[in-house]
Design an enzyme around this catalytic site. Structure first.
Site, PDB file in Angstrom:
ATOM      1  N   ASP A 150      54.364  81.345  62.835  1.00  0.00           N
ATOM      2  CA  ASP A 150      54.484  80.004  63.455  1.00  0.00           C
ATOM      3  C   ASP A 150      54.098  80.160  64.927  1.00  0.00           C
ATOM      4  O   ASP A 150      53.495  81.161  65.317  1.00  0.00           O
ATOM      5  CB  ASP A 150      55.903  79.427  63.245  1.00  0.00           C
ATOM      6  CG  ASP A 150      56.971  80.208  63.978  1.00  0.00           C
ATOM      7  OD1 ASP A 150      58.157  79.884  63.802  1.00  0.00           O
ATOM      8  OD2 ASP A 150      56.634  81.150  64.746  1.00  0.00           O
TER       9      ASP A 150
ATOM     10  N   ASN B 176      52.184  87.419  58.224  1.00  0.00           N
ATOM     11  CA  ASN B 176      52.212  88.625  59.073  1.00  0.00           C
ATOM     12  C   ASN B 176      53.223  89.603  58.517  1.00  0.00           C
ATOM     13  O   ASN B 176      54.219  89.224  57.897  1.00  0.00           O
ATOM     14  CB  ASN B 176      52.609  88.236  60.506  1.00  0.00           C
ATOM     15  CG  ASN B 176      52.691  89.452  61.427  1.00  0.00           C
ATOM     16  OD1 ASN B 176      51.776  90.262  61.485  1.00  0.00           O
ATOM     17  ND2 ASN B 176      53.805  89.588  62.138  1.00  0.00           N
ATOM     18  N   THR B 177      52.984  90.882  58.731  1.00  0.00           N
ATOM     19  CA  THR B 177      53.964  91.897  58.384  1.00  0.00           C
ATOM     20  C   THR B 177      54.432  92.558  59.671  1.00  0.00           C
ATOM     21  O   THR B 177      53.628  92.841  60.561  1.00  0.00           O
ATOM     22  CB  THR B 177      53.393  92.938  57.403  1.00  0.00           C
ATOM     23  OG1 THR B 177      54.387  93.924  57.160  1.00  0.00           O
ATOM     24  CG2 THR B 177      52.117  93.600  57.895  1.00  0.00           C
ATOM     25  N   HIS B 178      55.756  92.727  59.775  1.00  0.00           N
ATOM     26  CA  HIS B 178      56.349  93.268  61.006  1.00  0.00           C
ATOM     27  C   HIS B 178      57.263  94.428  60.644  1.00  0.00           C
ATOM     28  O   HIS B 178      58.082  94.309  59.715  1.00  0.00           O
ATOM     29  CB  HIS B 178      57.135  92.163  61.734  1.00  0.00           C
ATOM     30  CG  HIS B 178      57.766  92.624  62.999  1.00  0.00           C
ATOM     31  ND1 HIS B 178      57.054  92.849  64.164  1.00  0.00           N
ATOM     32  CD2 HIS B 178      59.053  92.921  63.283  1.00  0.00           C
ATOM     33  CE1 HIS B 178      57.889  93.261  65.099  1.00  0.00           C
ATOM     34  NE2 HIS B 178      59.094  93.313  64.604  1.00  0.00           N
TER      35      HIS B 178
ATOM     36  N   ARG C 277      41.662  82.727  77.082  1.00  0.00           N
ATOM     37  CA  ARG C 277      42.417  83.088  75.880  1.00  0.00           C
ATOM     38  C   ARG C 277      42.221  82.034  74.816  1.00  0.00           C
ATOM     39  O   ARG C 277      42.015  82.301  73.634  1.00  0.00           O
ATOM     40  CB  ARG C 277      43.908  83.214  76.209  1.00  0.00           C
ATOM     41  CG  ARG C 277      44.778  83.637  75.051  1.00  0.00           C
ATOM     42  CD  ARG C 277      44.551  85.098  74.691  1.00  0.00           C
ATOM     43  NE  ARG C 277      45.347  85.474  73.532  1.00  0.00           N
ATOM     44  CZ  ARG C 277      45.928  86.671  73.386  1.00  0.00           C
ATOM     45  NH1 ARG C 277      45.790  87.574  74.336  1.00  0.00           N
ATOM     46  NH2 ARG C 277      46.619  86.950  72.322  1.00  0.00           N
TER      47      ARG C 277
ATOM     48  N   GLY D  38      55.729  80.899  67.428  1.00  0.00           N
ATOM     49  CA  GLY D  38      56.481  81.876  68.227  1.00  0.00           C
ATOM     50  C   GLY D  38      55.933  83.279  67.997  1.00  0.00           C
ATOM     51  O   GLY D  38      54.880  83.448  67.376  1.00  0.00           O
TER      52      GLY D  38
HETATM   53  C1  GRF Z   1      52.305  98.069  60.573  1.00  0.00           C
HETATM   54  O1  GRF Z   1      53.550  98.738  60.475  1.00  0.00           O
HETATM   55  C2  GRF Z   1      52.513  96.686  61.117  1.00  0.00           C
HETATM   56  O2  GRF Z   1      53.718  96.085  60.716  1.00  0.00           O
HETATM   57  C3  GRF Z   1      52.570  96.965  62.591  1.00  0.00           C
HETATM   58  O3  GRF Z   1      51.575  97.939  62.824  1.00  0.00           O
HETATM   59  C4  GRF Z   1      51.425  98.694  61.626  1.00  0.00           C
HETATM   60  C5  GRF Z   1      49.975  98.631  61.242  1.00  0.00           C
HETATM   61  O4  GRF Z   1      49.718  99.680  60.369  1.00  0.00           O
HETATM   62  N1  GRF Z   1      52.302  95.761  63.359  1.00  0.00           N
HETATM   63  P1  GRF Z   1      48.281  99.768  59.629  1.00  0.00           P
HETATM   64  O5  GRF Z   1      47.220  99.452  60.679  1.00  0.00           O
HETATM   65  O6  GRF Z   1      48.305  98.751  58.522  1.00  0.00           O
HETATM   66  O7  GRF Z   1      48.233 101.177  59.130  1.00  0.00           O
END
Ligand code: GRF
Length: 202
Positions: free
Chosen positions: A143, A109-111, A67, A145
């Protein structure tokens, strides 16, 4: 500013960035996507980049002995494009020490949930199962985590009684794509400071 975007799936968040930059122009937006990377082949996210001639790379865990070797290879592949900012837009792997040593503090990152609620790979499903009445999305710095880094911005999305996971996720993504485009542009144009858990965009 130079962006490298990491994807693992459909890449609609990436597409939102590409569309915004094409519409407003690199200068006005403050950034351009110089490469798109993924942890797997054959996903729509890579096709979206290839369609507009943006270089792509794939770094698969199974191609590496450990990894840590994968993490270093990913860091190398990203470094080759000399990014100012790295954006994880649906990238479904957790990066390690080496990657964070190089890109910590400039890795976003987007969550699809309101962190710290519902972190991890199933944030939409978990919020739905929990019976949350509102959920949403969070753009944050990565970060060491999982989904725990300093929060930059959040968007709220109501949960509807008839929602299943995909309907709710689609509604979240409508907000998420606008949030990500807005945040990445502001970080690129204005510069920012991270003070503990606070992010200050100049
Ligand atoms: C997004 O909602 C992201 O937050 C999540 O997976 C989705 C990815 O969507 N981790 P895409 O690949 O950008 O359409």
């Amino acid at each position: 500013k130079r962006l490298v975007v990491l994807v693992s799936g459909s890449g609609t968040n990436l597409q939102a960035l590409l569309d915004e930059i094409a519409a407003t122009g690199t200068e006005a937006y403050g950034a351009e996507v110089v490469a798109v990377g993924a942890d797997r082949e054959g996903i729509e996210g890579l096709a979206r980049a290839e369609r507009v001639g943006i270089p792509t790379f794939v770094c698969r865990v199974k191609d590496h002995g450990t990894r840590e070797e994968w993490d270093t290879a990913l860091a190398e592949a990203v470094s080759a494009h000399e990014p100012d900012l790295v954006v994880s837009a649906g990238f479904m792997k957790i990066v390690g020490k080496e990657f964070l040593a190089r890109f910590g503090g400039r890795f976003v990152n987007t969550h699809p949930a309101l962190l710290p609620s519902f972190p991890g790979a199933h944030g939409v499903r978990d919020a739905l199962a929990y019976g949350a009445r509102v959920t949403g999305c969070t753009v944050h710095f990565v970060d060491d985590g999982v989904d725990t880094g300093p929060i930059i911005a959040q968007g709220v999305v109501e949960v509807r009684d008839e929602d299943d996971e995909s309907a709710l996720h689609e509604r979240i993504k409508e907000v998420e794509r606008r949030l990500l485009v807005d945040v990445v542009g502001r970080l690129a144009r204005n510069g920012y400071r991270i003070e503990g858990r606070k992010v200050v965009i100049q």
